[in-house]
Design an enzyme around this catalytic site. Structure first.
Site, PDB file in Angstrom:
ATOM      1  N   ARG A  82      26.819  64.745 -54.637  1.00 24.65           N
ATOM      2  CA  ARG A  82      26.025  65.941 -54.913  1.00 24.65           C
ATOM      3  C   ARG A  82      24.900  66.146 -53.898  1.00 24.65           C
ATOM      4  O   ARG A  82      24.435  67.270 -53.717  1.00 24.65           O
ATOM      5  CB  ARG A  82      25.412  65.856 -56.318  1.00 24.65           C
ATOM      6  CG  ARG A  82      26.414  65.979 -57.448  1.00 24.65           C
ATOM      7  CD  ARG A  82      25.715  66.089 -58.780  1.00 24.65           C
ATOM      8  NE  ARG A  82      24.681  67.112 -58.705  1.00 24.65           N
ATOM      9  CZ  ARG A  82      23.431  66.965 -59.132  1.00 24.65           C
ATOM     10  NH1 ARG A  82      23.046  65.843 -59.688  1.00 24.65           N
ATOM     11  NH2 ARG A  82      22.572  67.961 -59.026  1.00 24.65           N
ATOM     12  N   LYS A 115      19.318  69.535 -49.195  1.00 23.48           N
ATOM     13  CA  LYS A 115      20.062  69.914 -50.391  1.00 23.48           C
ATOM     14  C   LYS A 115      19.230  70.823 -51.292  1.00 23.48           C
ATOM     15  O   LYS A 115      19.699  71.853 -51.778  1.00 23.48           O
ATOM     16  CB  LYS A 115      20.486  68.658 -51.144  1.00 23.48           C
ATOM     17  CG  LYS A 115      21.122  68.930 -52.498  1.00 23.48           C
ATOM     18  CD  LYS A 115      20.402  68.194 -53.601  1.00 23.48           C
ATOM     19  CE  LYS A 115      21.095  68.433 -54.935  1.00 23.48           C
ATOM     20  NZ  LYS A 115      20.263  68.038 -56.079  1.00 23.48           N
ATOM     21  N   ASN A 116      17.967  70.460 -51.534  1.00 25.12           N
ATOM     22  CA  ASN A 116      17.141  71.215 -52.478  1.00 25.12           C
ATOM     23  C   ASN A 116      16.784  72.605 -51.965  1.00 25.12           C
ATOM     24  O   ASN A 116      16.496  73.500 -52.763  1.00 25.12           O
ATOM     25  CB  ASN A 116      15.874  70.423 -52.819  1.00 25.12           C
ATOM     26  CG  ASN A 116      16.168  69.215 -53.682  1.00 25.12           C
ATOM     27  OD1 ASN A 116      17.118  69.204 -54.460  1.00 25.12           O
ATOM     28  ND2 ASN A 116      15.366  68.165 -53.537  1.00 25.12           N
ATOM     29  N   CYS A 142      21.733  65.733 -63.246  1.00 26.80           N
ATOM     30  CA  CYS A 142      21.426  64.331 -63.539  1.00 26.80           C
ATOM     31  C   CYS A 142      20.556  64.231 -64.785  1.00 26.80           C
ATOM     32  O   CYS A 142      19.643  65.031 -64.980  1.00 26.80           O
ATOM     33  CB  CYS A 142      20.696  63.692 -62.352  1.00 26.80           C
ATOM     34  SG  CYS A 142      21.704  63.556 -60.864  1.00 26.80           S
ATOM     35  N   ASP A 191      12.158  61.756 -56.050  1.00 29.26           N
ATOM     36  CA  ASP A 191      13.529  61.540 -55.591  1.00 29.26           C
ATOM     37  C   ASP A 191      13.665  60.332 -54.669  1.00 29.26           C
ATOM     38  O   ASP A 191      14.789  59.949 -54.324  1.00 29.26           O
ATOM     39  CB  ASP A 191      14.053  62.792 -54.870  1.00 29.26           C
ATOM     40  CG  ASP A 191      14.554  63.848 -55.835  1.00 29.26           C
ATOM     41  OD1 ASP A 191      14.559  63.596 -57.051  1.00 29.26           O
ATOM     42  OD2 ASP A 191      14.943  64.944 -55.373  1.00 29.26           O
ATOM     43  N   ARG A 240      13.963  68.403 -69.146  1.00 29.75           N
ATOM     44  CA  ARG A 240      13.530  69.265 -68.037  1.00 29.75           C
ATOM     45  C   ARG A 240      13.578  70.711 -68.522  1.00 29.75           C
ATOM     46  O   ARG A 240      14.500  71.462 -68.202  1.00 29.75           O
ATOM     47  CB  ARG A 240      14.426  69.045 -66.814  1.00 29.75           C
ATOM     48  CG  ARG A 240      14.276  67.652 -66.237  1.00 29.75           C
ATOM     49  CD  ARG A 240      14.826  67.558 -64.830  1.00 29.75           C
ATOM     50  NE  ARG A 240      16.267  67.390 -64.820  1.00 29.75           N
ATOM     51  CZ  ARG A 240      17.001  67.355 -63.704  1.00 29.75           C
ATOM     52  NH1 ARG A 240      16.429  67.501 -62.537  1.00 29.75           N
ATOM     53  NH2 ARG A 240      18.299  67.187 -63.769  1.00 29.75           N
TER      54      ARG A 240
END
Length: 430
Positions: free
Chosen positions: A397, A22-23, A117, A305, A122
């Site tokens: 997601r 995903k990233n 999220c 994560d 951030r």
């Protein structure tokens, strides 16, 4: 409202195939904007973040054709606007990659402030620092980011903190800049390397990805390409913890074992069995595991994560464990939900002290974010009785066909939309 309902108690056993990262995907999709042509991307995870990104790219003028469930072709020859839709870009954090890509492609872009999220502050100051070093002007106001550059020129960029997003964004902006760019204190995560490899497959000249120093020699243009995204390190780690939390035995396929070393090391330390193959790992546990201490760190350290999933595992282990969260200050919001299931966890700032219990009991819980949602599902599958997890849009997601994969491993889990379906599941399972 969609939610998962599950009955715990079954060890998860069997094979599972991991999807694309995903990233990496949410950075590679906008990177395709740098091509004035076409690009085919495969091993793409079919998740909500990817679908939203495709919608953003189409709004900018790209044409996207899905060749299969996990492969698409992007035609970026007609990028005709520099205003990305604010309602879409504000939905998730990785929308900021549009900035670096569009600065390289068009020299300007307007996007909504990135969302995602709620893991704490951030800031994007390191992103802005990189853009400005390359010659861009960045303005923030009224929920928007506007970046413009008459001409991008190579520069020396030092990241004050190791930031994956800022490292990737600096690469995206630098690959078409005039001259040479050096990124010091660069992030080394696998998806940073994957984005660099994707850019190089288009004709970029990037060296050093995966080390502290990345060097980029700007080129004038890119050519068409075809690329396959790496397997998802975090999805793999999630199924690794699911195996041990349920005292199961899972062969996890389509992985790069080296990317999982920090997770594997901790699982072995607490008594799980982890066997590595060329592109798979087999994880199992037949007894209650032991405690350990974990501190989340940038790669190759233990990934933030994976912190919630590992907390579930340790909450079922023997003894007292300590988790120190060094990346995000607000990543323990799942603790209240896990406590409903019988976990004993005390949080003090960025530290969680976990006193292991014999088992969980089912409860109605809410997913506060993506990874915590997956962790609560694992907890439910290991618990006695029925558990419902709501707000599962977060899980969509980052996990492709999550409940289907768990079902294939013997997990009793169902996607439901109302109380009638909940009752039907309970009657069926008994």
């Amino acid at each position: 409202m969609e939610q998962y309902i599950m009955k715990g108690g079954n060890p998860l056993v069997g094979d599972v195939t991991i999807s694309g990262a995903k990233n990496a995907a949410v950075a590679i999709l906008p990177a395709a904007l740098l091509i004035n042509g076409t690009c085919t991307i495969n091993n793409l995870p079919n998740i909500s973040d990817v679908k939203i990104y495709c919608e953003i790219l189409e709004n900018l003028g790209a044409k996207i054709h899905w060749n299969s469930t996990n492969e698409l072709t992007i035609d970026t020859r007609n990028i005709d606007t520099t205003e990305a839709p604010i309602d879409l870009t504000s939905k998730f954090r990785a929308s900021y990659y549009i900035i670096g890509a569009m600065l390289g492609r068009k020299g300007e872009i307007e996007v909504g402030m990135p969302g995602g999220c709620k893991l704490g502050a951030r800031p994007i100051d390191q992103h802005i620092k990189g853009f400005e070093a390359l010659g861009a002007n960045v303005d923030i106001g009224q929920g928007k980011i506007i970046a413009k550059a008459k001409k991008l020129k190579g520069a020396s960029i030092y990241m004050d903190i190791t930031s994956v997003g800022a490292t990737i964004n600096a690469m995206l902006a630098a690959v078409l800049a005039e001259g040479t760019t050096t990124i010091d204190n660069a992030a080394k995560e696998p998806h940073v390397v994957d984005v660099a490899n994707f850019l190089n497959s288009m004709g970029a000249k990037i060296r050093g990805a995966g080390t502290d120093v990345i060097r980029i020699k700007g080129v004038e243009k890119f050519g068409d390409c075809q690329y396959s995204i790496i397997p998802d390190q975090i999805e793999a780690g999630t199924f690794m913890t699911a195996a041990v939390a349920t005292k199961g035995d899972i062969m996890i396929k389509n992985v790069i074992p080296k990317h999982l070393e920090a997770i594997s090391a901790k699982l072995i330390e607490i008594g799980a069995e982890v066997v590595e193959f060329d592109d798979a790992v087999r994880v199992s546990a037949t007894k209650r595991l032991e405690s350990t201490n974990i501190k989340t760190l940038p790669y190759p350290g233990f990934p933030t994560d994976m912190q919630p999933q590992m907390a579930v595992t340790l909450a079922l282990s023997n003894g007292t464990s300590v988790i120190s969260e060094s990346i995000f200050e607000n990543r323990f919001r799942y603790v209240d939900e896990l406590t409903k299931m019988g976990a004993t966890i005390q949080v003090d700032g960025r530290t969680a002290i976990i006193s292991g219990v014999e088992g969980f009991t089912g409860a109605d819980v809410h997913a506060p974010d993506l990874r915590a949602g997956a962790a609560l599902v694992i907890a439910g599958l290991s618990a006695k009785g029925f558990t419902t997890v709501s707000d599962i849009g977060y899980i969509y997601r980052g996990y492709e066909q999550f409940e289907q994969k768990l079902k294939q491993l013997g997990g009793e889990i169902q996607l439901v939309n109302n109380e009638k379906e909940v009752a039907k599941f309970k009657l069926k399972i008994g």
